[in-house]
Write a protein that holds these residues in place. Structure first.
Motif, short mmCIF file in Angstrom:
data_model
loop_
_atom_site.label_atom_id
_atom_site.label_comp_id
_atom_site.label_asym_id
_atom_site.label_seq_id
_atom_site.Cartn_x
_atom_site.Cartn_y
_atom_site.Cartn_z
N ASN A 1 0.86 -1.18 0.00
CA ASN A 1 0.00 0.00 0.00
C ASN A 1 0.90 1.23 0.00
N PHE A 2 0.90 1.96 -1.10
CA PHE A 2 1.77 3.12 -1.25
C PHE A 2 1.30 4.32 -0.42
N GLN B 1 6.71 5.10 -1.54
CA GLN B 1 6.35 6.22 -2.40
C GLN B 1 7.54 6.72 -3.21
N LEU C 1 -0.16 -3.49 -6.12
CA LEU C 1 0.34 -2.17 -5.75
C LEU C 1 -0.87 -1.27 -5.54
N ASP C 2 -1.26 -1.10 -4.30
CA ASP C 2 -2.47 -0.34 -3.96
C ASP C 2 -2.12 1.13 -3.73
N ILE D 1 -1.35 3.38 -5.87
CA ILE D 1 -0.14 3.65 -6.62
C ILE D 1 -0.01 5.13 -7.03
N GLN D 2 -1.09 5.86 -7.01
CA GLN D 2 -1.03 7.30 -7.33
C GLN D 2 -0.12 8.05 -6.36
N ALA E 1 2.85 7.24 -5.77
CA ALA E 1 4.21 7.10 -6.32
C ALA E 1 4.22 7.76 -7.69
#
Length: 102
Positions: A50-51, A58, A90-91, A93-94, A96
């Motif tokens: 989880n990002f 991140q 990859l949850d 992801i926005q 990163a």
């Protein structure tokens, strides 16, 4: 509960040259739950990252895209040994942005 999305996900998994899957939708509608549930049904194991909750993740893609370094970081973060039978989720992801600007 059987959902149409599971049929779609199983079809995606069957493809020999499948590409990364991006699931978009409104917040809090069950996207993460669906992916985790599908993972337990269709894959021997999955690595969930989880990002939003990991500042370290991140920044994972900011310097370079060295696959060995990225896989090692994902393994450390998730606690899962990643191999060809591992689904990587990859949850959020926005969070990163370096990855999204490819």
């Amino acid at each position: 509960m059987q959902r149409k999305v599971f049929t779609y996900l199983h079809e995606w998994k069957k493809k020999s040259l499948r590409k990364p899957l991006i699931i978009r939708g409104a917040r809090q509608v069950g996207k993460t739950w669906i992916m985790k549930e599908f993972s337990t049904i269709a894959f021997p194991k999955f690595a969930y990252i989880n990002f939003e909750s990991s500042k370290r993740m991140q920044h994972l893609f900011e310097n370079d895209f060295d696959i060995s370094r990225i896989i090692t970081a994902l393994q450390l973060e998730s606690g899962i040994k990643i191999d060809e039978n591992t689904l990587i989720i990859l949850d959020e992801i926005q969070e990163a942005p370096a990855l999204l600007h490819l």
